[in-house]
Design an enzyme around this catalytic site. Structure first.
Site, PDB file in Angstrom:
ATOM      1  N   ASP A 173       0.899  -1.087  -0.022  1.00 37.00           N
ATOM      2  CA  ASP A 173      -0.091   0.010   0.007  1.00 37.00           C
ATOM      3  C   ASP A 173       0.841   1.058  -0.126  1.00 37.00           C
ATOM      4  O   ASP A 173       2.110   1.188  -0.267  1.00 37.00           O
ATOM      5  CB  ASP A 173      -0.894   0.052   1.204  1.00 37.00           C
ATOM      6  CG  ASP A 173      -2.316   0.656   0.869  1.00 37.00           C
ATOM      7  OD1 ASP A 173      -2.271   1.634   0.475  1.00 37.00           O
ATOM      8  OD2 ASP A 173      -3.307  -0.121   1.103  1.00 37.00           O
ATOM      9  N   HIS A 201      -3.043   3.093  -4.595  1.00 35.91           N
ATOM     10  CA  HIS A 201      -2.424   2.449  -3.206  1.00 35.91           C
ATOM     11  C   HIS A 201      -1.056   1.900  -3.526  1.00 35.91           C
ATOM     12  O   HIS A 201      -0.504   1.009  -2.840  1.00 35.91           O
ATOM     13  CB  HIS A 201      -3.245   1.374  -2.653  1.00 35.91           C
ATOM     14  CG  HIS A 201      -4.628   1.906  -1.958  1.00 35.91           C
ATOM     15  ND1 HIS A 201      -4.664   2.584  -0.805  1.00 35.91           N
ATOM     16  CD2 HIS A 201      -5.794   2.013  -2.614  1.00 35.91           C
ATOM     17  CE1 HIS A 201      -5.826   2.788  -0.457  1.00 35.91           C
ATOM     18  NE2 HIS A 201      -6.285   2.491  -1.470  1.00 35.91           N
ATOM     19  N   GLU A 230      -9.925   2.309  -5.146  1.00 38.10           N
ATOM     20  CA  GLU A 230      -9.518   3.610  -4.787  1.00 38.10           C
ATOM     21  C   GLU A 230      -8.421   4.097  -5.704  1.00 38.10           C
ATOM     22  O   GLU A 230      -7.662   4.669  -5.190  1.00 38.10           O
ATOM     23  CB  GLU A 230      -9.456   3.736  -3.432  1.00 38.10           C
ATOM     24  CG  GLU A 230     -10.743   3.294  -2.608  1.00 38.10           C
ATOM     25  CD  GLU A 230     -10.300   3.439  -1.154  1.00 38.10           C
ATOM     26  OE1 GLU A 230     -11.306   3.908  -0.436  1.00 38.10           O
ATOM     27  OE2 GLU A 230      -9.412   3.006  -0.757  1.00 38.10           O
TER      28      GLU A 230
HETATM   29  C1  ACM Z   1     -11.118  -0.854   0.254  1.00 35.93           C
HETATM   30  O1  ACM Z   1     -11.615  -0.880   1.437  1.00 35.93           O
HETATM   31  N1  ACM Z   1     -10.541   0.030  -0.316  1.00 35.93           N
HETATM   32  C2  ACM Z   1     -11.013  -2.232  -0.486  1.00 35.93           C
END
Ligand code: ACM
Length: 634
Positions: A202, A276, A352
């Site tokens: 991440d 991420h 995201e």
């Molecule tokens: C997530 O909670 N962004 C998969």
């Protein structure tokens, strides 16, 4: 009157041969609820010289012996053959068509315990149930002085509803050591979870060795250390020592995989791309569309959610979909990941991803022209399809968060539905495999009680809400639903104690949602069993949350427009004692009966919930000013 009706229903069920005795009886307190349970006469007493015999894996018998001997102090012997006469505890692999995969039959009589299964996993789950039938003191990690260790006579037939019973652990935002992951596995299997999803990469770290890309762990595994409130941290200076972090070597992963396998747990790795990805970008900056120098994030805010469903980043944390070097990089990563992890799935994240920097990139514009991609969703879909080809070229199936549906899902991809269930439903309707892990129910890192009295996190998922989780929505073909999963993101979980607080008891509720038959679920009965497991956790020295006892505060208005405070509880039968006078509301203070008018000069409302005259909730001090800010629900 209620009890008489319950007994009548119970006797009808017994006659019908389908017994959910626990629906009315929490004395056995099994979690998750088994398929059928019939109480017998009397108890089994564990002898000090007990013998466990098995024709199945020795490891199961040995693990059971360790669990039973720790607290009893007994010297429990393990034998690798079944004797004719039968041992004290008999673990038997047999062929029994009435028990499905991972299922078992557990029979406890006055003299013996017998667990029968078609497969080792079922035998293992039978031993988990057996341990839960012992008194709470059995969970103690050191010897307890006790005259007799007894188990009630019972026959249990049990098997899971879903094959995928997962928990996700984010080992990035906060680092959990190999030993802590092993302990986590030990905790999850007690509730019959069988899949550990490790979120390994991440913005805040890259936590797995990739031998062909050494900078990922030399640079990417480390960040500046911060203590306090995540999101409000200061940005590290370029020369600040990066001392917080860690990563698993290939050797560590092999050790974890072996440990998990002995406990019938599969580990699924997640490499989260194209968003991420700041730790990868900090290690290899040429992977973004935006030239610059990057640092691993230390918990300072660079992604923003204005509250209208959109989000934006002030820093490019994405891999560039128009850069061939990115695909060569991912090929190297997934080659090593595929070699290390035997599981058929690799999770590639996909969630995201802020695309504002892609929009500005000339390379992305050229890619869009060349590939006839009309918007950023299609650009991400192009990227995901390329990743799917890489992963399938390694002999693996790809799974991603539900954003991989945007712009068109890759053929063969499976979806983990997190933005509620809708992505999972859509994917199943397109004939793709699905795991349900909706943030509305199974995000066990979110608030479970009023934010005024809880560690800071994001939105609210109370225990009762988690208990409503059903991975199989109406109208969806069950063959596409692999199962369900609870997710533990660790931005705000610095320690194992905090992690346990967020996970339990909501982890009990997810476990019952993925293992037990829906007809066996009953909230009031579940609460009774949860309370028994709290006692077991006290005995084991493990942490858990008692927030289910705390009141829910609701702002209301009277006819004249004055603020009223309504209080309610998730759990029945509690008395909420309250005061506005700044003292502790003990049980001699008034009991809440109806929405409260606020004395003109009061600054705080203090409450504690009691049951049978004893406090069960924590004291909560609710500022009146805070209630004035809240949405009025009349
Ligand atoms: C997530 O909670 N962004 C998969």
């Amino acid at each position: 009157m209620k009890h008489r009706i319950a007994l009548l229903v119970l006797s009808v069920l017994v006659v019908a041969g389908s017994v959910y005795a626990q629906s009315f009886d929490t004395t056995l307190a099994l979690i998750p609820q088994p398929v059928s349970l019939v109480r017998g006469q009397g108890v089994f007493t564990l002898p000090a010289n007990a013998v466990i015999e098995t024709n199945g894996p020795q490891t199961i018998a040995r693990m059971l012996a360790v669990r039973l001997s720790r607290s009893t102090g007994y010297n429990i012997e393990v034998k690798d053959k079944l004797s004719i006469s039968g041992a004290t505890i008999r673990l038997e692999i047999a062929t029994d068509k009435s028990i499905s995969k991972e299922g078992y039959r557990l029979t406890v009589t006055g003299g013996t315990v017998k667990i029968v299964s078609n497969d080792p996993a079922g035998l293992f789950y039978g031993t988990q149930t057996l341990v839960q039938l012992f008194p709470a003191a059995i969970e103690n990690f050191s010897k307890v002085k006790k005259d007799r260790w007894t188990v009630p006579a019972v026959t249990i037939t049990d098997y899971p509803r879903f094959g995928w019973r997962g928990l996700m652990l984010d080992v990035v935002r906060h680092w959990f050591t190999k030993q802590q992951v092993k302990d986590f596995i030990d905790e999850m299997v007690q509730y019959k979870y069988n899949l550990l999803h490790l979120h390994l990469t991440d913005d805040q770290g890259w936590r797995i060795e990739i031998k062909s890309l050494p900078m990922l762990t030399q640079t990417g595994a480390w960040r500046a250390e911060r203590v306090g409130r995540w999101g409000d941290f200061t940005k590290p200076t370029p020369d600040e020592p990066k001392t917080y972090g860690g990563f698993y070597t290939h050797e560590d992963i092999r050790e974890l995989l072996a440990y998990a396998k002995e406990r019938y747990v599969t580990i699924m790795p997640e490499i989260d791309v194209p968003g991420h990805s700041l730790a990868a970008v900090a290690s290899y900056p040429e992977l973004t569309c935006t030239p610059g120098t990057y640092q691993v994030n230390a918990g300072e805010r660079f992604m923003h959610w204005p509250g209208d469903g959109t989000f934006y980043g002030t820093l490019d944390n994405t891999l560039c979909p128009a850069n061939e070097k990115v695909y060569a990089f991912l090929d190297k990563v997934f080659t090593e990941i595929a070699q290390l992890f035997p599981f058929e799935y690799i999770h590639m994240g996909g969630d995201e991803c802020y695309k504002g920097f892609w929009e500005k990139s000339e390379a992305v514009k050229d890619l869009m022209k060349r590939e006839k991609l009309k918007d950023m969703h299609e650009v991400q879909s192009y990227f995901v399809k390329r990743v799917e080809k890489i992963i399938s070229s390694k002999g693996k199936k790809m799974m991603g968060w539900d954003e991989i549906l945007d712009g068109g899902i890759a053929p063969g991809a499976s979806v983990m539905s997190w933005q509620g269930m809708k992505g999972g439903i859509e994917a199943a309707k397109l004939n793709h495999q699905v795991v349900m892990s909706p943030n509305t129910h199974t995000y066990v890192d979110l608030y479970q009680g009023d934010p005024i009295a809880e560690p800071v996190t994001y939105s609210m998922v109370r225990l009762s809400q988690t208990y409503k989780f059903d991975p199989l929505p109406p109208g969806v073909d069950p063959k596409y639903i692999l199962g369900g999963q609870g997710n533990l993101w660790s931005e705000r979980l610095n320690t194992v104690r905090h992690l346990q607080y967020m996970l339990w008891p909501r982890g009990f509720a997810v476990s019952e949602s993925v293992w037990s038959q829906p007809a066996a679920k009953d909230w009031n009965n579940f609460v009774g069993r949860v309370e028994k497991h709290f006692v077991r956790y006290d005995s084991a020295g493990k942490n858990y949350s008692r927030s289910m006892y705390d009141p829910i505060f609701t702002a209301k208005k009277d006819a004249a427009g004055n603020l009223l405070i309504a209080l309610s509880t998730e759990v029945d039968g509690l008395a909420i004692h309250y005061t506005f006078d700044e003292f502790f509301p003990d049980k001699f203070f008034p009991v809440y009966k109806q929405p409260l008018s606020i004395p003109k000069e009061a600054a705080n409302l203090r409450v504690i919930t009691y049951r049978d005259g004893l406090p069960v909730g924590k004291m909560i001090t609710m500022p009146i000013a805070e209630m004035r800010k809240r949405k009025v629900v009349n």
